[in-house]
Write a protein that holds these residues in place. Structure first.
Motif, mmCIF file in Angstrom:
data_model
loop_
_atom_site.group_PDB
_atom_site.id
_atom_site.type_symbol
_atom_site.label_atom_id
_atom_site.label_comp_id
_atom_site.label_asym_id
_atom_site.label_seq_id
_atom_site.Cartn_x
_atom_site.Cartn_y
_atom_site.Cartn_z
ATOM 1 N N LEU A 111 0.436 -1.313 -0.204
ATOM 2 C CA LEU A 111 0.396 -0.141 -0.015
ATOM 3 C C LEU A 111 0.391 1.213 0.224
ATOM 4 O O LEU A 111 -0.072 2.052 -0.801
ATOM 5 N N GLY A 112 2.164 0.984 0.718
ATOM 6 C CA GLY A 112 2.706 2.334 0.947
ATOM 7 C C GLY A 112 4.044 2.529 -0.627
ATOM 8 O O GLY A 112 4.822 3.550 -0.608
ATOM 9 N N LYS A 113 3.872 1.140 -1.174
ATOM 10 C CA LYS A 113 4.720 1.261 -2.644
ATOM 11 C C LYS A 113 6.388 1.160 -1.817
ATOM 12 O O LYS A 113 6.816 2.184 -3.157
ATOM 13 N N SER A 114 6.783 0.420 -1.221
ATOM 14 C CA SER A 114 8.254 1.662 -0.173
ATOM 15 C C SER A 114 7.996 -0.049 0.095
ATOM 16 O O SER A 114 7.921 -0.304 1.400
ATOM 17 N N PHE A 115 9.485 -0.814 0.513
ATOM 18 C CA PHE A 115 10.224 -1.690 1.334
ATOM 19 C C PHE A 115 11.298 -0.831 2.086
ATOM 20 O O PHE A 115 11.205 -1.830 3.822
ATOM 21 N N LEU A 116 11.166 0.399 2.107
ATOM 22 C CA LEU A 116 12.172 0.987 3.520
ATOM 23 C C LEU A 116 11.700 2.529 3.958
ATOM 24 O O LEU A 116 11.226 3.430 3.952
ATOM 25 N N GLN A 117 9.606 1.538 4.656
ATOM 26 C CA GLN A 117 9.537 2.762 5.790
ATOM 27 C C GLN A 117 9.622 2.177 6.699
ATOM 28 O O GLN A 117 9.691 1.031 7.456
ATOM 29 N N LEU A 118 10.173 3.206 7.625
ATOM 30 C CA LEU A 118 10.745 3.449 8.708
ATOM 31 C C LEU A 118 10.045 3.159 9.305
ATOM 32 O O LEU A 118 10.395 2.277 10.775
ATOM 33 N N ARG A 119 8.770 3.603 9.556
ATOM 34 C CA ARG A 119 7.735 3.458 10.699
ATOM 35 C C ARG A 119 7.420 1.596 10.853
ATOM 36 O O ARG A 119 7.345 1.681 11.561
ATOM 37 N N LEU A 120 7.492 1.264 9.697
ATOM 38 C CA LEU A 120 7.247 -0.900 9.870
ATOM 39 C C LEU A 120 9.007 -1.245 10.500
ATOM 40 O O LEU A 120 8.498 -2.575 10.820
ATOM 41 N N LEU A 121 9.494 -0.406 10.430
ATOM 42 C CA LEU A 121 11.287 -1.429 11.063
ATOM 43 C C LEU A 121 11.324 -2.418 12.538
ATOM 44 O O LEU A 121 11.521 -3.283 11.973
ATOM 45 N N SER A 122 9.829 -1.432 13.048
ATOM 46 C CA SER A 122 10.278 -2.255 14.533
ATOM 47 C C SER A 122 9.896 -3.504 14.360
ATOM 48 O O SER A 122 9.598 -4.690 14.795
ATOM 49 N N SER A 123 8.719 -3.765 13.197
ATOM 50 C CA SER A 123 6.932 -4.541 13.024
ATOM 51 C C SER A 123 8.279 -5.982 12.397
ATOM 52 O O SER A 123 7.919 -6.807 12.740
ATOM 53 N N ILE A 124 8.890 -5.257 11.536
ATOM 54 C CA ILE A 124 9.054 -6.218 10.632
ATOM 55 C C ILE A 124 10.583 -7.109 11.313
ATOM 56 O O ILE A 124 11.385 -7.939 11.366
ATOM 57 N N HIS A 125 11.415 -6.118 12.376
ATOM 58 C CA HIS A 125 12.455 -6.256 13.206
ATOM 59 C C HIS A 125 11.692 -8.049 14.071
ATOM 60 O O HIS A 125 12.178 -9.293 14.637
ATOM 61 N N ALA A 126 10.685 -7.721 15.073
ATOM 62 C CA ALA A 126 10.185 -8.528 15.700
ATOM 63 C C ALA A 126 9.739 -9.503 15.254
ATOM 64 O O ALA A 126 9.866 -10.568 15.055
ATOM 65 N N HIS A 127 9.357 -9.438 13.546
ATOM 66 C CA HIS A 127 9.131 -10.312 12.788
ATOM 67 C C HIS A 127 9.802 -11.418 12.581
ATOM 68 O O HIS A 127 9.684 -12.936 12.725
ATOM 69 N N ALA A 128 11.522 -11.231 12.332
ATOM 70 C CA ALA A 128 12.044 -11.309 11.776
ATOM 71 C C ALA A 128 12.597 -11.990 12.900
ATOM 72 O O ALA A 128 12.969 -13.563 12.640
ATOM 73 N N HIS A 129 12.446 -11.584 14.112
ATOM 74 C CA HIS A 129 12.962 -12.696 15.545
ATOM 75 C C HIS A 129 11.729 -13.613 15.393
ATOM 76 O O HIS A 129 12.522 -14.456 16.167
ATOM 77 N N ALA A 130 10.561 -13.606 15.297
ATOM 78 C CA ALA A 130 9.780 -14.578 15.729
ATOM 79 C C ALA A 130 9.830 -15.726 14.905
ATOM 80 O O ALA A 130 10.121 -16.729 14.999
ATOM 81 N N MET A 131 10.464 -15.805 13.935
ATOM 82 C CA MET A 131 10.674 -16.745 12.778
ATOM 83 C C MET A 131 11.808 -17.006 12.957
ATOM 84 O O MET A 131 12.500 -18.197 12.756
ATOM 85 N N ILE A 132 13.261 -16.601 13.393
ATOM 86 C CA ILE A 132 14.031 -16.970 13.356
ATOM 87 C C ILE A 132 13.932 -17.972 14.404
ATOM 88 O O ILE A 132 14.440 -19.385 14.298
ATOM 89 N N ILE A 173 11.464 -15.205 23.125
ATOM 90 C CA ILE A 173 10.799 -14.611 21.710
ATOM 91 C C ILE A 173 10.044 -13.902 22.694
ATOM 92 O O ILE A 173 9.657 -12.246 21.668
ATOM 93 N N VAL A 174 9.059 -13.633 23.016
ATOM 94 C CA VAL A 174 7.831 -13.203 23.595
ATOM 95 C C VAL A 174 8.493 -11.685 23.734
ATOM 96 O O VAL A 174 8.386 -10.363 23.734
ATOM 97 N N ALA A 175 9.526 -11.847 24.763
ATOM 98 C CA ALA A 175 10.301 -10.447 25.563
ATOM 99 C C ALA A 175 11.164 -9.421 24.085
ATOM 100 O O ALA A 175 11.215 -8.550 24.008
ATOM 101 N N GLY A 176 11.822 -10.523 23.256
ATOM 102 C CA GLY A 176 12.062 -9.852 22.450
ATOM 103 C C GLY A 176 11.162 -9.025 21.418
ATOM 104 O O GLY A 176 11.916 -7.957 20.938
ATOM 105 N N MET A 177 9.985 -9.993 21.273
ATOM 106 C CA MET A 177 9.602 -8.990 20.227
ATOM 107 C C MET A 177 8.754 -7.894 20.507
ATOM 108 O O MET A 177 8.399 -6.662 20.023
ATOM 109 N N LEU A 178 8.564 -8.016 22.085
ATOM 110 C CA LEU A 178 7.761 -6.597 22.720
ATOM 111 C C LEU A 178 8.901 -5.392 23.371
ATOM 112 O O LEU A 178 8.447 -4.433 22.621
ATOM 113 N N ALA A 179 9.527 -6.193 22.828
ATOM 114 C CA ALA A 179 11.242 -4.974 22.858
ATOM 115 C C ALA A 179 11.177 -4.493 22.231
ATOM 116 O O ALA A 179 11.357 -3.358 21.553
ATOM 117 N N ASP A 180 11.315 -5.150 20.525
ATOM 118 C CA ASP A 180 11.696 -4.019 19.307
ATOM 119 C C ASP A 180 10.089 -3.587 19.020
ATOM 120 O O ASP A 180 10.426 -2.284 18.381
#
Length: 516
Positions: A111-132, A173-180
């Motif tokens: 929707l934002g037509k960009s992969f470089l949206q700083l506002r999504l950074l915390s969500s993306i890193h929390a998601h990556a943490h959960a995946m790994i 995992i839970v603490a790490g996602m919340l921290a992000d």
């Protein structure tokens, strides 16, 4: 039944000769298949546990002719079912904060037509943490606790510590996602510390339990074990660096400073987690598991040592070259980076040939398509990397984020996740004592998962060329993958429940367990 043959199932043998369970346990069965054992043929059991079939037949037929006076009583223990809590946690994480959250993030990117949206950074890193840690980590640890003692014909050392590692990892995992998500509040620092300590302790316990388990075994060391040992070292290093990464972001004094720290640490961190931990554990398990389970035979040329050093060497060269290039801005370090990229498709091809994944299996199974597709995606993902610098130059990008993201998706979803789907769907029915031939073929989730993955990989690259077409479509690919994972996850979960309650429940269990 007067005589046992290699085609007789383990369950049939145990049913007519309860004392045979003791013989199977001596050869590594150790609780597989529950009280009666798996529904697989004796020849399959012998191949998996690397036992001599003729000797096994002789022992069992002798036991049938002259049953032991001592009655063998089967009792399920923690080491027999500990894998279920890891696998179920992995499924739950993947279907929520893993794939679902990732799909929502991807939709917002579209929707934002960009992969470089700083506002999504915390969500993306929390998601990556959960995946790994929640997806890959949970399944690797669960599989290791269940399978490695049996591969080594011993018992799991200190199952209670293995159980503790589960709760520590889950808490981390839970603490790490919340921290992000809460970064950079004071609460996020506390949660980040809790996450780091919990996850590092969980990984250390995991390594300790498996090391001591191996020490108990009198079995000789096998060449594939060096892949597994090195993967655990990369796992520990990646876990430590994950904590460093969080605090590097949280303590940055400016947005620009945070971005520069992310640029320096994120790439090497993900390479350690994916190419070090995940790739090496899959390479090791594949060599021990895949050829025997699917009857692929031995390779014409054994190149295990070469593959081992190529994977580790290319990763080390990758990390060193990348860090030096970024910190010194001297372009000649790009030569080392490109060399590391060139080595990736080389080890991928050699690994696929070593396993024989493109040979015709003598023991076909509904899950083999996942294994073969995973290695196709490995070849695609690794084959993309030598062209990464060229792509950046042609599109006038210093760092082509879309191309790298496309590669990473092919590797994490196409290769790693596809292997998790295939191996777990093959192993869990065996552990539950269920005949996999009676189960769903899994063609629907297989096709959906590949369509979603291919769509994401292709459309992410196309956002550089036709953004008005690619961005509106890319958001849907995550939900296609989610649908596939939900389909697969429900069946796996139900199969584990059958393992817990007893195989007779299979007879009354509705879709998706029975084959159509």
């Amino acid at each position: 039944m007067n005589h046992i043959t290699g085609n007789t199932s383990v369950a049939e043998i145990v049913k007519v000769c309860p004392g045979a369970r003791r013989i199977f346990d001596e050869h590594g069965l150790k609780g597989c298949g529950g009280e009666h054992g798996p529904s697989e043929p004796l020849a399959f059991f012998a191949a998996i546990h690397q036992a001599n079939l003729d000797e096994l037949l002789s022992e069992i037929n002798t036991e049938m002719a002259n049953p032991s006076a001592q009655v063998y009583l089967y009792k399920e223990s923690l080491q027999d079912y500990i894998y279920r809590r890891f696998f179920k946690a992995g499924v739950a994480i993947m279907l929520t904060v893993g794939c679902l959250w990732g799909a929502i993030n991807l939709l917002q990117i579209g929707l934002g037509k960009s992969f470089l949206q700083l506002r999504l950074l915390s969500s993306i890193h929390a998601h990556a943490h959960a995946m790994i840690f929640g997806w890959v980590g949970m399944f690797v640890m669960g599989f290791a606790y269940q399978s490695f003692p049996r591969f080594k014909n011993t018992t799991l050392w200190r199952p209670g510590l293995a159980n503790l590692s589960f709760y520590l990892l889950a808490a981390g995992i839970v603490a790490g996602m919340l921290a992000d998500i809460l970064m950079p509040t004071s609460a996020s620092f506390v949660l980040g510390a809790v996450s780091g300590v919990s996850e590092i302790t969980a990984v250390v316990l995991f390594m300790l339990v498996l090391y001591r388990t191996a020490r108990q075994s009198i079995e000789p060391h096998n060449p594939y074990e060096k892949f597994i040992a090195s993967s655990f070292l990369w796992f520990l290093l990646g876990t430590i660096l994950e904590a460093v990464f969080f605090f590097a972001k949280a303590t940055a004094h400016s947005e620009h400073g945070m971005i520069m720290r992310i640029a320096l640490i994120d790439g090497p961190l993900r390479d350690i987690q994916l190419l070090g931990f995940a790739a090496l554990i899959i390479a090791g398990v594949s060599q021990r598991f895949v050829p025997h389970v699917y009857g692929l035979g031995k390779p014409a040329h054994d190149r295990q040592t070469l593959i081992f050093w190529l994977i580790n060497g290319s990763l080390i060269l990758n990390i060193i070259s990348y860090v030096l290039l970024l910190t010194t801005q001297k372009l000649y370090f790009a030569i080392g980076l490109e060399l590391a990229y060139l080595l990736m498709p080389l080890w991928a091809v050699l690994l696929a040939k070593q396993i024989g994944v493109f040979r015709k299996p003598s023991q076909p199974d509904r899950t083999f398509k996942f294994i073969r597709a995973a290695y196709v995606w490995l070849l695609v993902a690794c084959g993309m990397m030598p062209f990464f610098p060229l792509y950046g130059a042609l599109t006038h990008q210093v760092f082509a984020h879309t191309y790298m993201g496309s590669h990473r998706h092919a590797f994490t979803v196409g290769f790693i996740s596809m292997m998790i789907l295939g191996v777990s769907s093959r192993v869990v029915p065996i552990l539950a004592g269920i005949d996999a031939k009676r189960m769903n073929s899994l063609w629907a989730p297989f096709v959906l998962f590949n369509v979603g993955c291919a769509g994401r990989v292709l459309l992410q690259v196309l956002t550089d060329f036709v953004p008005n077409v690619a961005y509106p479509l890319i958001g849907f690919t995550g939900f296609i993958e989610l649908t596939a994972l939900l389909w697969w996850g429900i069946e796996l979960w139900r199969t584990m429940n059958v393992a817990k309650k007893g195989r007779t429940k299979l007879l009354t269990a509705p879709f998706p367990l029975p084959a159509g």
